[in-house]
Design a protein around this motif. Structure first.
Motif, PDB file in Angstrom:
ATOM      1  N   MET A   1       1.596   7.720  13.758  1.00  0.00           N
ATOM      2  CA  MET A   1       0.253   7.456  13.268  1.00  0.00           C
ATOM      3  C   MET A   1      -0.110   5.983  13.414  1.00  0.00           C
ATOM      4  N   MET A   2       0.813   5.109  13.010  1.00  0.00           N
ATOM      5  CA  MET A   2       0.519   3.680  13.080  1.00  0.00           C
ATOM      6  C   MET A   2       0.518   3.168  14.515  1.00  0.00           C
ATOM      7  N   ASP A   3       1.350   3.745  15.367  1.00  0.00           N
ATOM      8  CA  ASP A   3       1.310   3.357  16.782  1.00  0.00           C
ATOM      9  C   ASP A   3      -0.060   3.674  17.378  1.00  0.00           C
ATOM     10  N   LEU A   4      -0.618   4.818  17.008  1.00  0.00           N
ATOM     11  CA  LEU A   4      -1.942   5.190  17.511  1.00  0.00           C
ATOM     12  C   LEU A   4      -3.014   4.253  16.976  1.00  0.00           C
ATOM     13  N   VAL A   5      -2.925   3.933  15.683  1.00  0.00           N
ATOM     14  CA  VAL A   5      -3.916   3.032  15.082  1.00  0.00           C
ATOM     15  C   VAL A   5      -3.809   1.640  15.693  1.00  0.00           C
ATOM     16  N   VAL A   6      -2.591   1.140  15.836  1.00  0.00           N
ATOM     17  CA  VAL A   6      -2.395  -0.196  16.416  1.00  0.00           C
ATOM     18  C   VAL A   6      -2.858  -0.208  17.869  1.00  0.00           C
ATOM     19  N   LEU A   7      -2.611   0.878  18.612  1.00  0.00           N
ATOM     20  CA  LEU A   7      -3.068   0.938  19.998  1.00  0.00           C
ATOM     21  C   LEU A   7      -4.590   0.856  20.068  1.00  0.00           C
ATOM     22  N   VAL A   8      -5.278   1.557  19.166  1.00  0.00           N
ATOM     23  CA  VAL A   8      -6.733   1.476  19.113  1.00  0.00           C
ATOM     24  C   VAL A   8      -7.177   0.057  18.772  1.00  0.00           C
ATOM     25  N   ALA A   9      -6.509  -0.561  17.776  1.00  0.00           N
ATOM     26  CA  ALA A   9      -6.864  -1.928  17.375  1.00  0.00           C
ATOM     27  C   ALA A   9      -6.628  -2.910  18.514  1.00  0.00           C
ATOM     28  N   VAL A  10      -5.531  -2.724  19.234  1.00  0.00           N
ATOM     29  CA  VAL A  10      -5.211  -3.601  20.367  1.00  0.00           C
ATOM     30  C   VAL A  10      -6.228  -3.422  21.487  1.00  0.00           C
ATOM     31  N   ALA A  11      -6.567  -2.171  21.789  1.00  0.00           N
ATOM     32  CA  ALA A  11      -7.557  -1.907  22.834  1.00  0.00           C
ATOM     33  C   ALA A  11      -8.905  -2.499  22.456  1.00  0.00           C
ATOM     34  N   SER A  12      -9.267  -2.374  21.183  1.00  0.00           N
ATOM     35  CA  SER A  12     -10.524  -2.946  20.704  1.00  0.00           C
ATOM     36  C   SER A  12     -10.536  -4.459  20.867  1.00  0.00           C
ATOM     37  N   CYS A  13      -9.437  -5.095  20.468  1.00  0.00           N
ATOM     38  CA  CYS A  13      -9.361  -6.553  20.573  1.00  0.00           C
ATOM     39  C   CYS A  13      -9.361  -7.008  22.028  1.00  0.00           C
ATOM     40  N   LEU A  14      -8.672  -6.259  22.884  1.00  0.00           N
ATOM     41  CA  LEU A  14      -8.665  -6.589  24.311  1.00  0.00           C
ATOM     42  C   LEU A  14     -10.063  -6.449  24.899  1.00  0.00           C
ATOM     43  N   ASN A  15     -10.741  -5.385  24.543  1.00  0.00           N
ATOM     44  CA  ASN A  15     -12.115  -5.159  24.998  1.00  0.00           C
ATOM     45  C   ASN A  15     -13.017  -6.314  24.566  1.00  0.00           C
ATOM     46  N   SER A  16     -12.903  -6.708  23.301  1.00  0.00           N
ATOM     47  CA  SER A  16     -13.714  -7.800  22.776  1.00  0.00           C
ATOM     48  C   SER A  16     -13.330  -9.138  23.387  1.00  0.00           C
ATOM     49  N   SER A  17     -12.055  -9.323  23.684  1.00  0.00           N
ATOM     50  CA  SER A  17     -11.604 -10.587  24.274  1.00  0.00           C
ATOM     51  C   SER A  17     -12.284 -10.841  25.606  1.00  0.00           C
ATOM     52  N   VAL A  18     -12.354  -9.796  26.422  1.00  0.00           N
ATOM     53  CA  VAL A  18     -13.026  -9.926  27.721  1.00  0.00           C
ATOM     54  C   VAL A  18     -14.502 -10.250  27.513  1.00  0.00           C
ATOM     55  N   TYR A  19     -15.127  -9.545  26.578  1.00  0.00           N
ATOM     56  CA  TYR A  19     -16.548  -9.770  26.308  1.00  0.00           C
ATOM     57  C   TYR A  19     -16.802 -11.192  25.804  1.00  0.00           C
ATOM     58  N   ILE A  20     -16.067 -11.621  24.777  1.00  0.00           N
ATOM     59  CA  ILE A  20     -16.310 -12.928  24.160  1.00  0.00           C
ATOM     60  C   ILE A  20     -16.032 -14.054  25.145  1.00  0.00           C
ATOM     61  N   ALA A  21     -14.916 -13.972  25.869  1.00  0.00           N
ATOM     62  CA  ALA A  21     -14.588 -15.017  26.835  1.00  0.00           C
ATOM     63  C   ALA A  21     -15.661 -15.124  27.914  1.00  0.00           C
ATOM     64  N   SER A  22     -16.136 -13.979  28.394  1.00  0.00           N
ATOM     65  CA  SER A  22     -17.140 -14.007  29.459  1.00  0.00           C
ATOM     66  C   SER A  22     -18.452 -14.605  28.972  1.00  0.00           C
ATOM     67  N   ARG A  23     -18.855 -14.278  27.724  1.00  0.00           N
ATOM     68  CA  ARG A  23     -20.114 -14.815  27.219  1.00  0.00           C
ATOM     69  C   ARG A  23     -20.026 -16.305  26.936  1.00  0.00           C
ATOM     70  N   MET A  24     -18.874 -16.761  26.518  1.00  0.00           N
ATOM     71  CA  MET A  24     -18.755 -18.192  26.238  1.00  0.00           C
ATOM     72  C   MET A  24     -18.791 -19.007  27.529  1.00  0.00           C
ATOM     73  N   ILE A  25     -18.089 -18.560  28.562  1.00  0.00           N
ATOM     74  CA  ILE A  25     -18.103 -19.335  29.801  1.00  0.00           C
ATOM     75  C   ILE A  25     -19.454 -19.186  30.500  1.00  0.00           C
ATOM     76  N   TYR A  26     -20.126 -18.051  30.306  1.00  0.00           N
ATOM     77  CA  TYR A  26     -21.487 -17.901  30.814  1.00  0.00           C
ATOM     78  C   TYR A  26     -22.403 -18.934  30.172  1.00  0.00           C
ATOM     79  N   SER A  27     -22.303 -19.076  28.859  1.00  0.00           N
ATOM     80  CA  SER A  27     -23.131 -20.062  28.158  1.00  0.00           C
ATOM     81  C   SER A  27     -22.829 -21.474  28.645  1.00  0.00           C
ATOM     82  N   LEU A  28     -21.556 -21.769  28.856  1.00  0.00           N
ATOM     83  CA  LEU A  28     -21.180 -23.088  29.369  1.00  0.00           C
ATOM     84  C   LEU A  28     -21.810 -23.324  30.741  1.00  0.00           C
ATOM     85  N   SER A  29     -21.807 -22.288  31.571  1.00  0.00           N
ATOM     86  CA  SER A  29     -22.400 -22.430  32.897  1.00  0.00           C
ATOM     87  C   SER A  29     -23.905 -22.668  32.809  1.00  0.00           C
ATOM     88  N   ARG A  30     -24.573 -21.978  31.896  1.00  0.00           N
ATOM     89  CA  ARG A  30     -26.018 -22.155  31.732  1.00  0.00           C
ATOM     90  C   ARG A  30     -26.364 -23.556  31.248  1.00  0.00           C
TER      91      ARG A  30
END
Length: 475
Positions: free
Chosen positions: A292-321
């Motif tokens: 159960m916890m492996d499944l929950v942690v996997l979801v949490a990890v996937a969520s954080c990985l998904n957000s990491s790509v999003y946040i990093a891309s938006r920050m460097i986009y803003s820097l470029s602008r």
């Protein structure tokens, strides 16, 4: 030139987040694998008094979010605190804090990818961990390349699963404490106050050590201001998310930690090894607790990985602008997605993932150490920016309608507390390397900011902020 609005023109982002996306992002944005697994370290260090460390960390984050909310409601910007530091402190500050924050989230990509790979490898040992790690990164990068709505939809359901898991866990724990679960007895408040050395078995110094651990569990709370800038009503959504941070921390962190320390003895030898949630489920005789916890942690990890790509891309986009990153980074697709920013951030993340498996371990550890204190520097920059921006607006006879409480006293308190934490971390042998590495990286980026070309009219966003502050969302 002032920062562009996110209206969906050439090179601009699209306001693709639906209200339910922003709401769920703000609710579950602070729920990461650190809560499910890392909380065991804080409890083992401080005992039941770990809840004090979580409360103090949560209070600091609430104050920082209130300051950030004041600026973000007045002037929503995908660059968020980096753009505000640029406007309030100086171009060097926006440049530095933007690149530091980008670097932090780029390094989160391999951390989360490796964690996901380890879990999947235990289920399918015939496949190498690094293959799973890269595959997970590639899959979630694709969700970020289509449209912001696709990312929002993935993150919406990730968040729903995390929230459901915590609510279910709290419900089971309360049932155990009330004696409603068969075959399980817990002592509740007696365990917290009287058993196993009492409430504070290791003294006040242990609480400060746990404070450092718990503080980093809240990283990502501030990212909702980045996401809200791509919604249809950013000022209103930011104000709503900022107000809700108090109950989010109270429920998801304080209440869940309270029931954990009521169920699991702080000196349980398997607490750190298994993680606090899994150990609590085992002591409550819940079947298949590890799965159960492996499944929950996997979801949490996937969520954080998904957000990491999003946040990093938006920050460097803003820097470029703002002409603080290569110009090609600001290119967007027809759907308003900064694909160059997404790909560039992901490639760096994938490269560091491979370093962990195929390069000397010390190299990857050094890279991780360089990001160890970035979150505290971001919080410090937010506080200083809000202090200076309020002064700018006051001299113009303007005040934001969404305001920091007890200004300037609480703002100065936050600045002093963060400075104290950084100083103590530098003194502590266990944290000296990460603080020193982060400060060294900061100095390098500041020097780079001095050599980059200053663009014409760079101070104009201050006026834009002042104009919006007078007409922003209500408090």
């Amino acid at each position: 030139m002032s920062a562009p609005s996110v209206k969906g023109a050439n090179g601009d982002l699209v306001q693709g987040f639906k209200p339910r996306h922003v709401t769920m992002l703000s609710i579950a944005g602070i729920i990461g694998a650190g809560l499910f697994v890392g909380s065991g370290h804080a409890i083992a260090a401080a005992g039941p008094a770990a809840i004090v460390a979580y409360a103090l960390s949560g209070l600091l984050v609430v104050l920082v979010m209130r300051m950030l909310g004041e600026m973000a409601v007045a002037s929503p910007d995908t660059g968020s605190f980096s753009a505000y530091a640029d406007q309030a402190i100086g171009r060097w500050a926006g440049f530095t804090i933007g690149w530091l924050y980008w670097w932090f989230w780029v390094l989160v990509i391999p951390i989360e990818a490796i964690a996901a790979g380890v879990i999947l490898n235990t289920w399918f040992p015939q496949v190498e961990t690094w293959v799973f790690a890269l595959s997970m990164t590639l899959l979630l990068t694709l969700t970020n390349l289509f449209s912001v709505a696709k990312y929002g939809e993935f993150e919406f359901w990730f968040a729903m699963l995390k929230v459901a898991a915590i609510i279910l866990f709290i419900g089971l724990s309360v049932a155990a404490l009330l004696g409603l679960l068969p075959g399980h007895e817990v002592s509740g408040l007696q365990r917290i106050m009287g058993e196993h050395g009492g409430f504070m078995p290791n003294g006040w110094t242990a609480i400060f050590s746990a404070l450092i651990t718990t503080l980093f569990s809240f990283i990502g709370t501030e990212a909702v201001t980045i996401a809200a800038a791509e919604s249809s009503d950013p000022s209103r959504n930011i104000a709503k998310a900022t107000r809700s941070v108090i109950w989010r921390i109270s429920v998801f962190y304080l209440l869940s930690i309270l029931v954990i320390i009521s169920v699991v003895p702080w000196d349980d030898p398997r607490l750190v090894e298994l993680g606090s949630y899994q150990r609590a489920l085992e002591l409550m005789n819940i079947p298949h607790a590890k799965l159960m916890m492996d499944l929950v942690v996997l979801v949490a990890v996937a969520s954080c990985l998904n957000s990491s790509v999003y946040i990093a891309s938006r920050m460097i986009y803003s820097l470029s602008r703002r002409n603080d990153a290569p110009a090609f980074i600001q290119r967007t697709s027809a759907a308003g997605v900064p694909r160059a920013a997404v790909i560039a951030s992901t490639l760096i993340g994938m490269g560091t993932t491979l370093l962990n498996f195929f390069a000397p371990g010390r190299l990857f550890d050094f890279l991780l150490a360089s990001s160890g204190s970035i979150a505290l520097l971001v919080y410090l920059a937010i506080a200083v920016s809000q202090l200076r921006m309020r002064g700018i607006l006051r001299r113009r006879g303007q005040l934001p309608v969404f305001r920091m409480w007890l200004f300037p006293w609480l703002t100065w308190l936050v600045i002093g507390l963060i400075s104290l934490i950084l100083t103590v971390m530098f003194i502590m042998p266990s944290h000296r390397v990460e603080v020193g590495s982060t400060l060294a990286l900061t100095v390098v980026i500041i020097l780079l900011s001095q050599t980059s070309r200053r663009t014409a009219g760079h101070g104009e966003p201050q006026a834009a902020l002042g104009q919006r502050a007078a007409t922003g969302a209500g408090n």
